[in-house]
Design an enzyme around this catalytic site. Structure first.
Site, PDB file in Angstrom:
ATOM      1  N   ASP A 189       0.814  -1.280  -0.156  1.00 22.51           N
ATOM      2  CA  ASP A 189      -0.011   0.004   0.127  1.00 22.51           C
ATOM      3  C   ASP A 189       1.019   1.154  -0.088  1.00 22.51           C
ATOM      4  O   ASP A 189       1.714   1.408   0.998  1.00 22.51           O
ATOM      5  CB  ASP A 189      -0.908   0.092   1.310  1.00 22.51           C
ATOM      6  N   ILE A 201       0.825   3.506   6.588  1.00 23.34           N
ATOM      7  CA  ILE A 201      -0.064   3.573   7.771  1.00 23.34           C
ATOM      8  C   ILE A 201      -1.200   4.753   7.446  1.00 23.34           C
ATOM      9  O   ILE A 201      -0.700   5.735   7.165  1.00 23.34           O
ATOM     10  CB  ILE A 201       0.537   3.755   8.858  1.00 23.34           C
ATOM     11  N   HIS A 202      -2.324   4.296   7.436  1.00 23.02           N
ATOM     12  CA  HIS A 202      -3.400   5.391   7.356  1.00 23.02           C
ATOM     13  C   HIS A 202      -4.683   4.731   7.780  1.00 23.02           C
ATOM     14  O   HIS A 202      -4.721   3.565   8.453  1.00 23.02           O
ATOM     15  CB  HIS A 202      -3.600   5.291   5.747  1.00 23.02           C
ATOM     16  N   GLY A 203      -5.906   5.328   7.669  1.00 21.88           N
ATOM     17  CA  GLY A 203      -7.070   4.835   8.430  1.00 21.88           C
ATOM     18  C   GLY A 203      -7.506   3.434   8.092  1.00 21.88           C
ATOM     19  O   GLY A 203      -7.956   2.896   9.172  1.00 21.88           O
TER      20      GLY A 203
END
Length: 153
Positions: free
Chosen positions: A9, A13-15
């Protein structure tokens, strides 16, 4: 080997990671391979991650060995397919790969809402598929899984 889940991805780090994947996976640590430590802002990534999870950022060539020796349950999170294929060449043993987000770039074709593949990406994916590793794209655990291998035919 304690890798519970492997995901490519480009947002790292994300929602979706914090709100959907982490509660689902029961992991202790996020391991991010990165060639240039300067390409990542360690502090921002650490702030993005809930305190109960460890964060380890290593050169990709050190990741396979680190994972093999670790006692933690690991979420392997990479920004590109190149990092993943390098880990495999370095001896990483894994059965499946999730593609969460590879956003548009020149020359890329749309595979799914958040997945765009250029010629290099397709070559990496064919190598991964030919090693018997299952490849899917799925944004969150409750989304329908789309087989990437079938799209490469």
């Amino acid at each position: 080997m304690p890798i519970i889940f492997a995901r490519v991805d480009d947002r790292l780090i994300h929602g979706q990671i914090v709100q959907a994947w982490l509660p689902e996976l029961n992991v202790d640590e996020i391991l991010i391979p990165c060639y240039k430590e300067s390409c990542l802002n360690r502090g921002l990534l650490r702030l993005s991650l809930p305190y109960e999870y460890e964060l380890t950022i290593l050169d990709p060539h050190a990741c396979a060995r680190y994972a093999a020796e670790s006692k933690r349950r690991i979420f392997l999170l990479m920004g590109s397919l190149k990092e993943f294929t390098d880990l495999i060449k370095d001896g990483l043993q894994i059965k499946s790969l999730n593609i969460g987000g590879m956003h548009f770039k020149d020359g890329a074709q749309k595979l799914d809402d958040n997945v765009f593949l250029d010629a290099n990406d397709k070559q990496f994916l064919k190598l991964i598929r030919d090693l018997g590793i299952q490849i899917e794209t799925r944004a969150v655990p409750t989304s329908a899984s789309v087989s990437v291998s079938e799209a490469l035919q």
